[in-house]
Scaffold this motif. Structure first.
Motif, PDB file in Angstrom:
ATOM      1  N   PRO A   9       0.850  -1.189   0.000  1.00  0.00           N
ATOM      2  CA  PRO A   9       0.000   0.000   0.000  1.00  0.00           C
ATOM      3  C   PRO A   9       0.886   1.239   0.000  1.00  0.00           C
ATOM      4  O   PRO A   9       1.885   1.273   0.718  1.00  0.00           O
ATOM      5  CB  PRO A   9      -0.794  -0.106   1.311  1.00  0.00           C
ATOM      6  CG  PRO A   9      -0.113  -1.143   2.127  1.00  0.00           C
ATOM      7  CD  PRO A   9       0.617  -2.035   1.181  1.00  0.00           C
ATOM      8  N   GLY A  10       0.569   2.202  -0.831  1.00  0.00           N
ATOM      9  CA  GLY A  10       1.374   3.418  -0.870  1.00  0.00           C
ATOM     10  C   GLY A  10       2.587   3.328  -1.776  1.00  0.00           C
ATOM     11  O   GLY A  10       3.368   4.271  -1.888  1.00  0.00           O
ATOM     12  N   SER A  11       2.741   2.198  -2.482  1.00  0.00           N
ATOM     13  CA  SER A  11       3.902   2.068  -3.358  1.00  0.00           C
ATOM     14  C   SER A  11       3.696   2.815  -4.676  1.00  0.00           C
ATOM     15  O   SER A  11       4.637   2.980  -5.452  1.00  0.00           O
ATOM     16  CB  SER A  11       4.180   0.591  -3.644  1.00  0.00           C
ATOM     17  OG  SER A  11       3.047   0.004  -4.247  1.00  0.00           O
ATOM     18  N   GLY A  12       2.475   3.248  -4.929  1.00  0.00           N
ATOM     19  CA  GLY A  12       2.215   3.979  -6.168  1.00  0.00           C
ATOM     20  C   GLY A  12       1.498   3.159  -7.229  1.00  0.00           C
ATOM     21  O   GLY A  12       1.479   3.526  -8.403  1.00  0.00           O
ATOM     22  N   ALA A 111      10.849   1.275  -0.747  1.00  0.00           N
ATOM     23  CA  ALA A 111      11.239   1.016   0.644  1.00  0.00           C
ATOM     24  C   ALA A 111      10.144   1.478   1.615  1.00  0.00           C
ATOM     25  O   ALA A 111       9.492   2.498   1.391  1.00  0.00           O
ATOM     26  CB  ALA A 111      12.546   1.729   0.956  1.00  0.00           C
ATOM     27  N   ASN A 112       9.981   0.727   2.706  1.00  0.00           N
ATOM     28  CA  ASN A 112       8.948   1.042   3.694  1.00  0.00           C
ATOM     29  C   ASN A 112       9.004   2.458   4.250  1.00  0.00           C
ATOM     30  O   ASN A 112       7.968   3.076   4.462  1.00  0.00           O
ATOM     31  CB  ASN A 112       9.009   0.052   4.862  1.00  0.00           C
ATOM     32  CG  ASN A 112       8.187  -1.197   4.596  1.00  0.00           C
ATOM     33  OD1 ASN A 112       7.608  -1.343   3.528  1.00  0.00           O
ATOM     34  ND2 ASN A 112       8.138  -2.085   5.567  1.00  0.00           N
ATOM     35  N   VAL A 185       9.567  -2.843 -11.111  1.00  0.00           N
ATOM     36  CA  VAL A 185       9.942  -1.459 -11.354  1.00  0.00           C
ATOM     37  C   VAL A 185      10.018  -0.719 -10.018  1.00  0.00           C
ATOM     38  O   VAL A 185       9.213  -0.961  -9.115  1.00  0.00           O
ATOM     39  CB  VAL A 185       8.934  -0.784 -12.323  1.00  0.00           C
ATOM     40  CG1 VAL A 185       7.542  -0.686 -11.703  1.00  0.00           C
ATOM     41  CG2 VAL A 185       9.411   0.591 -12.741  1.00  0.00           C
ATOM     42  N   SER A 186      11.000   0.164  -9.880  1.00  0.00           N
ATOM     43  CA  SER A 186      11.096   0.971  -8.659  1.00  0.00           C
ATOM     44  C   SER A 186      10.236   2.218  -8.803  1.00  0.00           C
ATOM     45  O   SER A 186      10.212   2.846  -9.863  1.00  0.00           O
ATOM     46  CB  SER A 186      12.548   1.387  -8.423  1.00  0.00           C
ATOM     47  OG  SER A 186      12.569   2.520  -7.570  1.00  0.00           O
ATOM     48  N   SER A 187       9.515   2.577  -7.733  1.00  0.00           N
ATOM     49  CA  SER A 187       8.721   3.802  -7.793  1.00  0.00           C
ATOM     50  C   SER A 187       9.328   4.900  -6.916  1.00  0.00           C
ATOM     51  O   SER A 187       8.624   5.782  -6.439  1.00  0.00           O
ATOM     52  CB  SER A 187       7.268   3.526  -7.412  1.00  0.00           C
ATOM     53  OG  SER A 187       7.203   3.036  -6.098  1.00  0.00           O
ATOM     54  N   ALA A 188      10.644   4.846  -6.732  1.00  0.00           N
ATOM     55  CA  ALA A 188      11.308   5.869  -5.906  1.00  0.00           C
ATOM     56  C   ALA A 188      11.348   7.227  -6.613  1.00  0.00           C
ATOM     57  O   ALA A 188      11.419   8.268  -5.969  1.00  0.00           O
ATOM     58  CB  ALA A 188      12.719   5.408  -5.553  1.00  0.00           C
TER      59      ALA A 188
END
Ligand code: ADP
Ligand code: ZN
Length: 210
Positions: A9-12, A111-112, A185-188
């Motif tokens: 949740p909240g990862s995008g 990352a959390n 995929v990274s959502s950073a």
């Protein structure tokens, strides 16, 4: 194309789903949105789901699977769909196998610590569902429909931690379940930076599956 979006949740996931939905012209099916609509009704199911969502827990698999099954059967899903927030348990994933053949699973990785920051800053328009962060929208009013924004009950810090634990326990095993079909995929970065490799991947894939 039938796509699952996997991620905490909240990862995008939702933001990514909207972009895919628009470009590839397939509906986004968010079980969170479906449940938020149910909760507004006046029924026994509504009050049960309301209580579960406020605690950050999961709605029982039987209920969830039935709702997704009905939604996928609709006409607009003939060309494909994006599942956002489903499956969330291995049990749900197994049930889905019997309903539909999924082409690819996109894993949105973050990352959390960043997730907690982003979710605490998230504000939602109760009228049209648009999402903002307090930093980008200090006026706290929806830019699309002018409604005052709210913080979802389950975006409060105590609940966020619990939702992340629930994800770790129930949903991360799905990464193994779908290991043959995962695109990570990274959502950073920004929403556009997250979407770019996904768009390339899906465009290549589109030619193969249809
Ligand atoms: P987020 O991904 O930001 O946690 P969602 O909007 O996807 O939030 O979901 C909100 C809540 O709805 C979840 O915390 C859970 O209670 C319920 N929910 C959504 N999808 C499912 C699912 N597939 N199975 C069980 N419960 C679900
Ligand atoms: Zn709005």
């Amino acid at each position: 194309m039938k796509i699952i979006l996997l991620g905490a949740p909240g990862s995008g996931k939702g933001t990514l789903a909207k972009k895919i939905s628009k470009d590839f012209d397939i509906p986004q099916i968010s079980t969170g949105d479906l449940f938020r609509a149910i909760v507004k009704e006046d029924s026994e199911l509504a009050s049960k789901v309301r209580e579960i969502m406020q605690s950050g827990g999961l709605v029982p698999d039987e209920v969830t699977i039935e709702i997704v099954k009905e939604r996928i059967a609709k006409d607009d899903c003939k060309k494909g769909f994006i599942l956002d927030g489903f499956p969330r348990t291995v049990n749900q994933a197994k049930a889905l196998e019997g309903i539909s053949q999924i082409d690819t699973v996109i894993l949105v990785d973050l990352a959390n610590e960043i997730i907690i920051d982003r979710l605490s800053a998230r504000r939602t328009c109760p009228n049209c569902g648009e999402i903002y962060s307090v930093q980008d929208n200090p006026e706290n009013v929806c830019k699309k429909c002018n409604s005052p924004l709210i913080q979802r009950d389950d975006d409060k810090p105590e609940t966020i931690r619990h939702r992340l634990e629930v994800y770790e326990q129930n949903t991360s095993p799905l990464i193994n379940f779908y290991s043959d079909r995962i695109f990570k995929v990274s959502s950073a970065g920004s929403p556009e930076e997250t979407y770019s490799p996904v768009k390339t991947f899906l465009s290549e894939m589109e030619g193969k599956v249809e």
